[in-house]
Design a protein around this motif. Structure first.
Motif, PDB file in Angstrom:
ATOM      1  N   UNK A   1       0.837  -1.184   0.000  1.00  0.00           N
ATOM      2  CA  UNK A   1       0.000   0.000   0.000  1.00  0.00           C
ATOM      3  C   UNK A   1       0.877   1.239   0.000  1.00  0.00           C
ATOM      4  N   UNK A   2       0.459   2.279  -0.714  1.00  0.00           N
ATOM      5  CA  UNK A   2       1.290   3.491  -0.782  1.00  0.00           C
ATOM      6  C   UNK A   2       1.247   4.273   0.524  1.00  0.00           C
ATOM      7  N   UNK A   3       2.414   4.783   0.900  1.00  0.00           N
ATOM      8  CA  UNK A   3       2.499   5.662   2.073  1.00  0.00           C
ATOM      9  C   UNK A   3       2.510   7.089   1.570  1.00  0.00           C
ATOM     10  N   UNK A   4       1.766   7.958   2.266  1.00  0.00           N
ATOM     11  CA  UNK A   4       1.748   9.367   1.894  1.00  0.00           C
ATOM     12  C   UNK A   4       2.183  10.200   3.097  1.00  0.00           C
ATOM     13  N   UNK A   5       2.656  11.402   2.818  1.00  0.00           N
ATOM     14  CA  UNK A   5       3.044  12.315   3.882  1.00  0.00           C
ATOM     15  C   UNK A   5       1.801  12.875   4.564  1.00  0.00           C
ATOM     16  N   UNK A   6       1.964  13.326   5.795  1.00  0.00           N
ATOM     17  CA  UNK A   6       0.849  13.885   6.558  1.00  0.00           C
ATOM     18  C   UNK A   6       0.209  15.089   5.899  1.00  0.00           C
ATOM     19  N   UNK A   7       0.996  15.883   5.150  1.00  0.00           N
ATOM     20  CA  UNK A   7       0.417  17.069   4.509  1.00  0.00           C
ATOM     21  C   UNK A   7      -0.275  16.744   3.181  1.00  0.00           C
ATOM     22  N   UNK A   8      -0.269  15.482   2.752  1.00  0.00           N
ATOM     23  CA  UNK A   8      -0.933  15.069   1.505  1.00  0.00           C
ATOM     24  C   UNK A   8      -2.323  14.476   1.754  1.00  0.00           C
ATOM     25  N   UNK A   9      -2.745  14.410   3.015  1.00  0.00           N
ATOM     26  CA  UNK A   9      -4.055  13.836   3.339  1.00  0.00           C
ATOM     27  C   UNK A   9      -5.145  14.789   2.865  1.00  0.00           C
ATOM     28  N   UNK A  10      -6.136  14.247   2.180  1.00  0.00           N
ATOM     29  CA  UNK A  10      -7.255  15.033   1.663  1.00  0.00           C
ATOM     30  C   UNK A  10      -8.568  14.428   2.169  1.00  0.00           C
ATOM     31  N   UNK A  11      -9.629  15.249   2.261  1.00  0.00           N
ATOM     32  CA  UNK A  11     -10.929  14.686   2.664  1.00  0.00           C
ATOM     33  C   UNK A  11     -11.348  13.577   1.698  1.00  0.00           C
TER      34      UNK A  11
ATOM     35  N   UNK B   1      -0.344   5.155   5.871  1.00  0.00           N
ATOM     36  CA  UNK B   1      -0.764   4.204   4.838  1.00  0.00           C
ATOM     37  C   UNK B   1      -2.073   4.669   4.227  1.00  0.00           C
ATOM     38  N   UNK B   2      -2.093   4.870   2.918  1.00  0.00           N
ATOM     39  CA  UNK B   2      -3.330   5.213   2.219  1.00  0.00           C
ATOM     40  C   UNK B   2      -3.883   3.946   1.595  1.00  0.00           C
ATOM     41  N   UNK B   3      -5.151   3.663   1.877  1.00  0.00           N
ATOM     42  CA  UNK B   3      -5.792   2.429   1.411  1.00  0.00           C
ATOM     43  C   UNK B   3      -6.707   2.761   0.238  1.00  0.00           C
ATOM     44  N   UNK B   4      -6.630   1.947  -0.787  1.00  0.00           N
ATOM     45  CA  UNK B   4      -7.539   2.105  -1.926  1.00  0.00           C
ATOM     46  C   UNK B   4      -8.647   1.061  -1.781  1.00  0.00           C
ATOM     47  N   UNK B   5      -9.873   1.549  -1.792  1.00  0.00           N
ATOM     48  CA  UNK B   5     -11.012   0.646  -1.701  1.00  0.00           C
ATOM     49  C   UNK B   5     -11.471   0.273  -3.104  1.00  0.00           C
ATOM     50  N   UNK B   6     -11.863  -0.974  -3.246  1.00  0.00           N
ATOM     51  CA  UNK B   6     -12.363  -1.446  -4.538  1.00  0.00           C
ATOM     52  C   UNK B   6     -13.858  -1.138  -4.622  1.00  0.00           C
ATOM     53  N   UNK B   7     -14.256  -0.428  -5.663  1.00  0.00           N
ATOM     54  CA  UNK B   7     -15.659  -0.066  -5.836  1.00  0.00           C
ATOM     55  C   UNK B   7     -16.302  -1.004  -6.846  1.00  0.00           C
ATOM     56  N   UNK B   8     -17.460  -1.563  -6.441  1.00  0.00           N
ATOM     57  CA  UNK B   8     -18.176  -2.482  -7.321  1.00  0.00           C
ATOM     58  C   UNK B   8     -19.634  -2.057  -7.400  1.00  0.00           C
ATOM     59  N   UNK B   9     -20.180  -2.124  -8.617  1.00  0.00           N
ATOM     60  CA  UNK B   9     -21.613  -1.888  -8.792  1.00  0.00           C
ATOM     61  C   UNK B   9     -22.360  -3.136  -8.354  1.00  0.00           C
ATOM     62  N   UNK B  10     -23.347  -2.945  -7.491  1.00  0.00           N
ATOM     63  CA  UNK B  10     -24.148  -4.052  -6.982  1.00  0.00           C
ATOM     64  C   UNK B  10     -25.621  -3.713  -7.174  1.00  0.00           C
ATOM     65  N   UNK B  11     -26.423  -4.715  -7.539  1.00  0.00           N
ATOM     66  CA  UNK B  11     -27.860  -4.503  -7.686  1.00  0.00           C
ATOM     67  C   UNK B  11     -28.559  -4.994  -6.430  1.00  0.00           C
ATOM     68  N   UNK B  12     -29.407  -4.118  -5.852  1.00  0.00           N
ATOM     69  CA  UNK B  12     -30.162  -4.484  -4.650  1.00  0.00           C
ATOM     70  C   UNK B  12     -31.281  -5.446  -5.021  1.00  0.00           C
ATOM     71  N   UNK B  13     -31.356  -6.577  -4.303  1.00  0.00           N
ATOM     72  CA  UNK B  13     -32.395  -7.574  -4.578  1.00  0.00           C
ATOM     73  C   UNK B  13     -33.507  -7.525  -3.535  1.00  0.00           C
ATOM     74  N   UNK B  14     -33.150  -7.705  -2.237  1.00  0.00           N
ATOM     75  CA  UNK B  14     -34.161  -7.676  -1.179  1.00  0.00           C
ATOM     76  C   UNK B  14     -33.483  -7.483   0.178  1.00  0.00           C
ATOM     77  N   UNK B  15     -34.323  -7.189   1.197  1.00  0.00           N
ATOM     78  CA  UNK B  15     -33.826  -7.016   2.569  1.00  0.00           C
ATOM     79  C   UNK B  15     -34.482  -8.054   3.452  1.00  0.00           C
ATOM     80  N   UNK B  16     -33.695  -8.632   4.370  1.00  0.00           N
ATOM     81  CA  UNK B  16     -34.216  -9.636   5.286  1.00  0.00           C
ATOM     82  C   UNK B  16     -33.480  -9.518   6.614  1.00  0.00           C
ATOM     83  N   UNK B  17     -34.200  -9.251   7.699  1.00  0.00           N
ATOM     84  CA  UNK B  17     -33.631  -9.142   9.051  1.00  0.00           C
ATOM     85  C   UNK B  17     -32.446  -8.185   9.123  1.00  0.00           C
TER      86      UNK B  17
END
Length: 187
Positions: A1-11, A63-79
């Motif tokens: 994972x890439x390390x970044x400096x403290x002044x490179x942190x962005x929202x 440590x800056x973490x990259x999250x993997x983004x995936x398109x998901x289709x909502x089917x149903x909700x249960x409990x």
């Protein structure tokens, strides 16, 4: 994972800090008259929702973490679990409904949402920015009431209350911005 400096942190950056995954919510770069500059970072834990304020000097490595983004289709909700399907592999996954937070009522059958994963663990879910809802209850339309910036309360088909312009009536479809949870336009 890439390390970044403290002044490179962005929202919006996701950081690995104190053995947890944190999203930078607010970043203020401070240059005091005496001493070195630093970044005052307000962070939110992606697993339990706790908040933390931390100072990072420019020499600090994070440590800056990259999250993997995936398109998901909502089917149903249960409990309290949302069942979604990966749009590419057709694999079904169950996610806790708390991932959506207060935007949960805007989730509709068959809707495509973006789920952010870190090593097979779902950490965040985002709805489309605009959703069409039907108004089930509001005050009647008053002819001639066109004062600028006057809004009236309305209840949507999903139970959420929003403020709408005076010309919008019951049984009309409107577009709601899911980020601000406000009326956007007529559908």
């Amino acid at each position: 994972m890439p390390k970044i400096n403290g002044n490179e942190i962005r929202p919006g950056n996701v950081l690995e800090h104190n053995d947890g995954l944190w999203a930078a919510v607010k970043v203020d770069h401070v240059k005091p008259g005496k001493g070195g500059a630093f970044a005052q970072v307000e962070m939110k834990n992606l697993r339990n929702g706790s908040k933390l304020n931390e100072r990072f000097r420019s020499a600090d490595k994070v440590e800056r973490v990259r999250l993997e983004q995936k398109d998901q289709q909502f089917l149903f909700e249960d409990d309290g679990l949302l069942t979604v399907m990966d749009m590419e592999t057709y694999e079904q996954v169950q996610l806790p409904a708390e991932l959506l937070g207060e935007r949960r009522p805007f989730l509709q059958d068959g809707m495509t949402i973006v789920v952010e994963f870190h090593e097979e663990e779902a950490l965040n879910a985002r709805l489309p920015q605009k959703v069409i809802c039907k108004i089930v209850e509001t005050e009647p339309v008053v002819k001639g009431q066109t004062a600028a910036n006057s809004f009236k309360p309305a209840v949507l088909d999903n139970g959420v209350k929003v403020m709408v312009p005076p010309f919008v009536g019951v049984d009309e479809d409107i577009v709601v911005n899911t980020e601000t949870m406000e009326y956007s336009e007529r559908a």
